[in-house]
Motif scaffolding. Sequence first.
Motif, PDB file in Angstrom:
ATOM      1  N   ALA A  28     -17.778 -21.482  17.757  1.00 30.70           N
ATOM      2  CA  ALA A  28     -17.712 -22.946  17.860  1.00 30.70           C
ATOM      3  C   ALA A  28     -17.898 -23.636  16.513  1.00 30.70           C
ATOM      4  O   ALA A  28     -17.457 -24.775  16.336  1.00 30.70           O
ATOM      5  CB  ALA A  28     -18.761 -23.445  18.851  1.00 30.70           C
ATOM      6  N   PHE A  29     -18.531 -22.957  15.566  1.00 26.68           N
ATOM      7  CA  PHE A  29     -18.840 -23.606  14.292  1.00 26.68           C
ATOM      8  C   PHE A  29     -18.244 -22.841  13.113  1.00 26.68           C
ATOM      9  O   PHE A  29     -18.886 -22.664  12.085  1.00 26.68           O
ATOM     10  CB  PHE A  29     -20.356 -23.743  14.128  1.00 26.68           C
ATOM     11  N   LEU A  30     -16.986 -22.387  13.282  1.00 20.29           N
ATOM     12  CA  LEU A  30     -16.294 -21.728  12.192  1.00 20.29           C
ATOM     13  C   LEU A  30     -16.104 -22.701  11.033  1.00 20.29           C
ATOM     14  O   LEU A  30     -15.573 -23.797  11.201  1.00 20.29           O
ATOM     15  CB  LEU A  30     -14.937 -21.194  12.662  1.00 20.29           C
ATOM     16  N   GLY A  31     -16.525 -22.311   9.841  1.00 20.88           N
ATOM     17  CA  GLY A  31     -16.384 -23.185   8.683  1.00 20.88           C
ATOM     18  C   GLY A  31     -17.268 -24.408   8.730  1.00 20.88           C
ATOM     19  O   GLY A  31     -17.025 -25.376   8.015  1.00 20.88           O
ATOM     20  N   ALA A  32     -18.301 -24.386   9.561  1.00 25.17           N
ATOM     21  CA  ALA A  32     -19.165 -25.565   9.715  1.00 25.17           C
ATOM     22  C   ALA A  32     -20.625 -25.134   9.776  1.00 25.17           C
ATOM     23  O   ALA A  32     -21.319 -25.347  10.769  1.00 25.17           O
ATOM     24  CB  ALA A  32     -18.785 -26.351  10.969  1.00 25.17           C
ATOM     25  N   CYS A  33     -21.097 -24.522   8.707  1.00 27.46           N
ATOM     26  CA  CYS A  33     -22.461 -24.002   8.680  1.00 27.46           C
ATOM     27  C   CYS A  33     -23.512 -25.108   8.757  1.00 27.46           C
ATOM     28  O   CYS A  33     -24.570 -24.930   9.357  1.00 27.46           O
ATOM     29  CB  CYS A  33     -22.685 -23.171   7.417  1.00 27.46           C
ATOM     30  N   ARG A  34     -23.223 -26.240   8.133  1.00 29.18           N
ATOM     31  CA  ARG A  34     -24.203 -27.340   8.186  1.00 29.18           C
ATOM     32  C   ARG A  34     -24.393 -27.822   9.614  1.00 29.18           C
ATOM     33  O   ARG A  34     -25.508 -28.096  10.050  1.00 29.18           O
ATOM     34  CB  ARG A  34     -23.740 -28.507   7.305  1.00 29.18           C
TER      35      ARG A  34
END
Length: 234
Positions: A28-34
């Motif tokens: 769900a948070f690929l490329g969205a670590c923050r």
Amino acid sequence: MGHSSTAVLDDRLSDLPDGLLLRILSLAFLGACRTLVKTSLVSRRWRHLWREVPRLEIDQREFLQEQEAAAPTTRHSKRDKRNPAKEWHMFEKFAENLLSRHSTDLPLDTLRLVVDPPRGHGRRNQSDASSLVRLCLERCRPVDLVIISNTLVDLRGLGREVDLTRLTTLCLSNVVLRSGFAQHIGASGCPRLEHLQLGDCHLAFTELVFSRTLKSLSVFYNYNVHRRRGGGAA
């Protein structure tokens, strides 16, 4: 969706086993670590879940997009107020904190890094990007590794300072590969490597790449520094 509906959805997710929740978070948070880290605010159970996700995508573009979204939206404000050096420093600190808090007991399935240090500083850009990439590799033991950079990243000594024995997929873009690289990804350094992709890289090694486990090799738009300029595409 009302408050009661949100609470019901939260309860349903919380009923799932940790293994399934971690897989959902990873996808769900690929490329969205923050954004992934912010899931720690959902509930007490979720507080440390993000630290065990098997896939991390640390993408500086997400960081910059959030910075721009928070900035004033007048015609010249974004251009005038942006401080690339400060943004890079903040991203670097975020990545360091992220890696220091992620569980080292659970090796990663995938580590994907996208770095974009501020332009105009030449060798300093390369040094900053290289240092960050090295830090990530020293703290993680990924199965799949992807590195994408807008400035050359020097992985001098790859394999001597980091553990790549779990690596099966390696994708590099805009990376300097020094003498010894072929040896590092061979049986001694990457005994399980199956897929290798090199794009826009500077090839500074002359030895042949040999691996008994390699199944696919993709090499495009690379520059061989041992050839004359103008004939370096590989």
